[in-house]
Scaffold this active site. Structure first.
Site, short mmCIF file in Angstrom:
data_model
loop_
_atom_site.label_atom_id
_atom_site.label_comp_id
_atom_site.label_asym_id
_atom_site.label_seq_id
_atom_site.Cartn_x
_atom_site.Cartn_y
_atom_site.Cartn_z
N GLN A 286 -3.64 -0.45 -12.58
CA GLN A 286 -5.00 -0.87 -12.24
C GLN A 286 -5.91 0.34 -12.02
O GLN A 286 -7.05 0.36 -12.47
CB GLN A 286 -4.98 -1.73 -10.97
N GLU B 244 -10.90 -2.70 -8.64
CA GLU B 244 -12.20 -2.10 -8.97
C GLU B 244 -12.35 -0.66 -8.51
O GLU B 244 -13.09 0.12 -9.12
CB GLU B 244 -13.31 -2.97 -8.38
N LEU C 5 1.72 -3.73 -3.34
CA LEU C 5 2.74 -4.74 -3.60
C LEU C 5 3.64 -4.37 -4.78
O LEU C 5 4.80 -4.79 -4.84
CB LEU C 5 2.08 -6.10 -3.87
N ASN C 6 3.08 -3.63 -5.72
CA ASN C 6 3.87 -3.22 -6.89
C ASN C 6 3.29 -1.91 -7.38
O ASN C 6 2.18 -1.86 -7.92
CB ASN C 6 3.78 -4.30 -7.99
N VAL D 296 -7.04 -3.44 -5.54
CA VAL D 296 -7.01 -2.24 -6.37
C VAL D 296 -7.72 -2.44 -7.72
O VAL D 296 -7.71 -1.57 -8.56
CB VAL D 296 -5.57 -1.76 -6.65
#
Lengths: 735, 172
Positions: free
Chosen positions: A636, A702, A628-629, A700
């Site tokens: 992350q 973990e 999404l970004n 995303v």
């Protein structure tokens, strides 16, 4: 209805965080930033034994200390109810009896006019104990064992026979240390009563659950409790439970009739908000000479606190990691007198992947095969446990792209054969999967007469980027500029939200946001259904698209009407619609839900004279479905990698074997990575949108931590010839 | 400090100190418990909660502020020690609503996630440039290692500082 995704490309773009300006100016308000007139402060007293009973508590000196308003202990605390389970048992309410089950359990809370006075008085509470011999070692014969705690154990084929007849066999035991979540934000609660209404500012990842929990503890209707957490200073799983200190803050506030702030100390963060359990794992592999797995057994034992549960499936991922016909996976837990075990970024997988992916590396050496080739040779196209196709899996591409970017082909197979000056160089690889998880979630979308939208859900953004990616997604679904959309979260009065946990929030809230936005467009179409002046009159949702602040006909894009114009024409102030999401059913969908996959490539450099080890670079290639970004997703993965480096090289909760006291409960003693520990990291995303949820994402949060431990251990072996089967890898294990 | 007797139990009374704190250019006259740290004075007395408490033990850097132009851990500094000194906090970095170059760079490079360590990181980074210790990536990493970030934004923090340095720095 179609969206304007293809034209604006809003979703996916690495736009800056919408909450960035607030965070860099100090204006974002975390739970302990809130204050109230007449605020009082609470400080905790913790047990100094790990097992037994409180034999005497003298609070007179504390009560007589300057500024003290109350001292609450089990002798004067009112009865509190147990919080409901969230799928996991909630910790029991504090101060209900004299029983002690771990070192650091709360035995009193002191409330005073100032934090300094509360802290000083807490030291004056005198506690004596009738201690019992604590159970602190998994080998203690008194310890209670739990087999297959969550029904996740698995068995297929004939493991014994396959192992016995395998051309090549490998077996080893691996251990990992207990780790502390240690978010930078001290967990804090500010509790404010107004009659029977309770407002709580808290460091939670799950306001909808915390509201329910606190309401039940204090026997209140759920609607009387409001939980606020617009910003949380990290949590990494620690915010998924209704911890006793939250209840104590509320109890203290009710007792003294004033708002109360309770900020845990850093040492209290090590005993009061859970930790990642240590593990002991055994992996047995059987293979053909040409590297086909014929047998895989993975057994794990992890500690557990004396009461309550924790979901920590270290071996579950091994059941579906490779195409192998004969597999057994088993998890066991052993109850010890230790503080609560709880989720920490990549629970179970972090430990389990280290064992499995280390063992695969060792098997590769036994076979004389490239470790990457061994993984590709046993690649599972379908989920071998569910015998269903994955909803998406591009792990092969992760390996291929990663190997190319990392320069894996430059690796010379022999351990100790690569050098740069004084440094031995090692390359290591690990393959990674993370389990799928999703909860129900609700959202509400509202369009206002000025043409701006606000979308809401009682979820949290613990640093993951939820504010930002949900703003992007909402803007796309409604055809608005991002600047015209606000996403609100962190308030339990909003539509019930899923937990920021299990890497499942984005799929859950994203699907709910999509549904709410679609329903909102429907509501606009309903509004103009009988309006002869509207170009959208009589249109169905499938006949329209959105963009530029308006709804238009797909067959005639110039025929459309702006949201604001529709509202004005019909004299409506604002229009809202709800949406919800529930997890898909694998059997109905006919596919195995995928979590993210990744390949991790690590280079370590070891100075053989000094024993110094440094991670020199990390290449991570991740299949997380639709991104999404790109900017926040990359962050992350990099952040998870930093956590993985901590787990691999630094982090270990040391428990004093005599007393059960956590002996290193400060940042001076429990080492987490600092800036100088972190090398250049490269992150790339591959794959396609996932098919299991409507947004197409796989979490995303973990996956970035998983596999770093094994990749580093494998690289250390390649550099030095020394196989380290225990995390963290410290200097004394190297030489 | 005198002892008084309450209920037969000796209780140390608390010394009060008067102190004038100069924070972000404004003077604040405070009457404080002598044990109050600069951090708690800023947060609890002055309501400037941009400076964060991450450990209260001087080990994490979240509470970093500038005192007379130098980075200081406000949790290890008593408020009473700051009489006559200039304290700058994250709230004082942006001028007239315009972000400091370091704040802008942190946003652009996604140099934070949860944001809790960010005030301390930025104050430290601004001082780092003033100290002339940001000559290389390795130097930035070393001299920013007193500021912990559990979300793991280190790489982006280095990138943000590098960018501000290369743009000619910014005199704090």
């Amino acid at each position: 209805m179609t969206t304007v995704e293809q034209r604006t490309g809003l979703v996916g773009q690495g736009v800056d965080r919408v909450d960035g300006p607030l965070k860099v100016t100090g204006a974002a308000r975390y739970p302990n930033d809130f204050s109230y007139p007449d605020l009082a402060y609470a400080a905790l007293v913790r047990s100094t034994v790990a097992a037994g009973r409180i034999s005497r508590l003298d609070t007179a000196a504390a009560l007589a200390s300057p500024g003290v308003l109350a001292v609450i202990t089990h002798q004067n605390a009112p009865r509190l109810e147990r919080a409901p389970d969230s799928g996991l048992t909630a910790p029991p309410p504090p101060l209900q009896d004299d029983r002690i089950t771990f070192h650091g359990q709360y035995v009193a809370v002191v409330v005073a006019d100032s934090a300094e006075e509360a802290t000083a008085a807490a030291r004056r509470v005198e506690a004596e104990y009738e201690p019992a011999e604590p159970i602190l070692d998994m080998g203690d014969p008194r310890a209670e064992w739990i087999t297959d705690p969550w029904g996740t154990d698995s068995s297929r084929g004939d493991l014994k026979g396959a192992l016995a007849s395998a051309e090549v066999r490998f077996e080893a035991t691996y251990t990992t240390a207990a780790n502390s979540n240690s978010p930078m934000g001290l967990f804090s609660t500010v509790a404010v009563w107004d009659g029977d209404d309770l407002t709580i500012h808290d460091s939670t990842q799950w306001p909808s659950y915390l509201r329910k929990a606190i309401a039940q503890v204090f026997s209140l209707p759920e609607g009387n409790v409001r939980v606020l957490c617009p910003y949380v200073g990290g949590a990494f799983g620690a915010g998924l439970r209704a911890w006793p200190h939250i209840m104590l803050a509320a109890l203290a506030a009710r007792t003294v009739g004033r708002p109360v702030k309770l900020v845990l100390t850093r040492p209290e963060m090590f005993t009061g908000v859970g930790h990642r359990t240590a593990s002991e794992q055994c992996v047995k592999l059987g293979a053909t000479r040409d590297g086909r797995l014929v047998a895989l057994a993975h057994e794990s034992t992890t500690p557990l606190q004396i009461e309550g549960t924790q979901f920590e499936p270290c071996t579950a991922g091994s059941a579906s990691a490779y195409a192998c016909p004969n597999v057994i996976t088993r998890d066991r837990q052993v109850r010890l007198n230790i503080p609560w075990c709880n989720f920490m970024r990549a629970p179970g997988e972090a430990q389990g992947n280290f064992a499995l992916e280390s063992a695969m590396d060792e098997l590769a050496y036994e076979l004389g095969m490239d470790p990457l080739e061994l993984r590709l040779r046993n690649y599972s196209e379908d989920n071998p446990r569910l015998e269903l196709p994955w909803s998406s899996k591009s792990l092969r591409e992760c390996y291929e792209v990663g190997a190319e970017r990392f320069g894996w082909s430059r690796r010379s197979p022999e351990p100790g054969s690569m050098r740069d000056g004084d440094s031995l160089i090692g390359y290591g690889v690990a393959g990674v999967s993370f389990f799928w998880y999703q909860e129900p979630c609700e959202a509400r979308a509202t369009l206002r007469k000025d043409g701006t939208a606000v979308v809401r859900s009682a979820v949290t953004d613990i640093g993951t980027g939820t504010y930002t990616v949900m703003t992007q997604l909402s803007a796309e679904c409604l055809g608005l500029d991002m600047a015209h959309v606000t996403f609100e979260l962190g308030d339990s009065d909003l539509p019930a939200g899923a937990a920021a946990g299990g890497s499942g929030l984005t799929a859950a809230v994203g699907s709910a946001v999509q549904a709410a936005c679609r329903n909102l467009v429907r509501a606009f179409l309903d509004t103009v259904r009988d309006d002869p002046t509207s170009p959208l009159q009589g249109c169905t949702i499938d006949e329209v698209s959105v963009g530029g602040g308006r709804i238009h006909r797909i067959d005639a894009p110039e025929s459309g009407e702006a949201y604001a114009d529709i509202l004005a024409a019909h004299g409506i102030g604002e229009l809202s619609a709800d949406g919800s999401s529930t997890p898909n059913d694998p059997k109905v969908a006919g596919m195995a839900p995928s979590g993210a996959f990744a390949a991790r490539f690590v280079e370590v450099r070891v100075d053989p004279d000094l024993g110094l080890m440094q991670v020199a670079r990390v290449v991570s290639v991740v299949d997380a479905g639709r991104i999404l970004n790109e900017k926040t997703a990359t962050s992350q993965i990099m952040g998870g990698t930093v956590g993985g480096i901590g787990m691999a090289m630094l982090e270990e909760i040391v428990t004093d074997p005599g007393t059960g006291r956590v002996a290193n409960a400060t940042f001076g003693d429990y080492l987490i990575p600092v800036n100088a520990d972190i090398p250049d990291m490269e992150v790339a995303f591959v794959g396609r949108p996932d098919r299991f949820n409507s947004v197409g994402v796989k979490g995303v949060g973990e996956i970035g931590l998983v596999g770093i431990g094994a990749a580093i251990a494998n690289a250390v072996h390649h550099a030095t010839g020394r196989r380290v089967r225990s995390l963290p890898i410290t200097i004394e294990q190297l030489f | 400090m005198a002892d008084d007797m309450t209920g037969g139990v000796p209780v140390a009374t608390v010394a009060r100190v008067g102190v004038t704190l100069t924070v972000n250019g404004a003077d604040y006259r405070l009457d404080l418990d002598s044990r109050v740290t600069l951090l708690d004075a800023l947060r609890d007395r002055l309501g400037m909660t941009g400076t964060k408490k991450g450990c209260d033990q001087g080990a994490c850097g979240a509470c970093t502020v500038m005192v007379d132009g130098k980075r200081v851990l406000s949790c290890l500094t008593l408020a009473a020690q700051c009489e006559g000194k200039d304290v700058t906090t994250i709230e004082g970095l942006a001028a007239d609503g315009v972000l400091h170059a370091m704040q802008e760079a942190f946003v652009r490079h996604d140099a934070f996630q949860c944001g809790y360590c960010t005030s301390g990181q930025i104050m430290s980074a601004v001082c780092l440039l003033a100290e002339g210790r940001a000559g290389s990536d390795d130097a930035i990493r070393q001299f920013m290692s007193g500021n912990l970030c559990r979300c793991g934004a280190y790489g982006n923090i280095v990138a943000a500082i590098r960018e501000v340095r290369d743009a000619g720095g910014h005199d704090a």
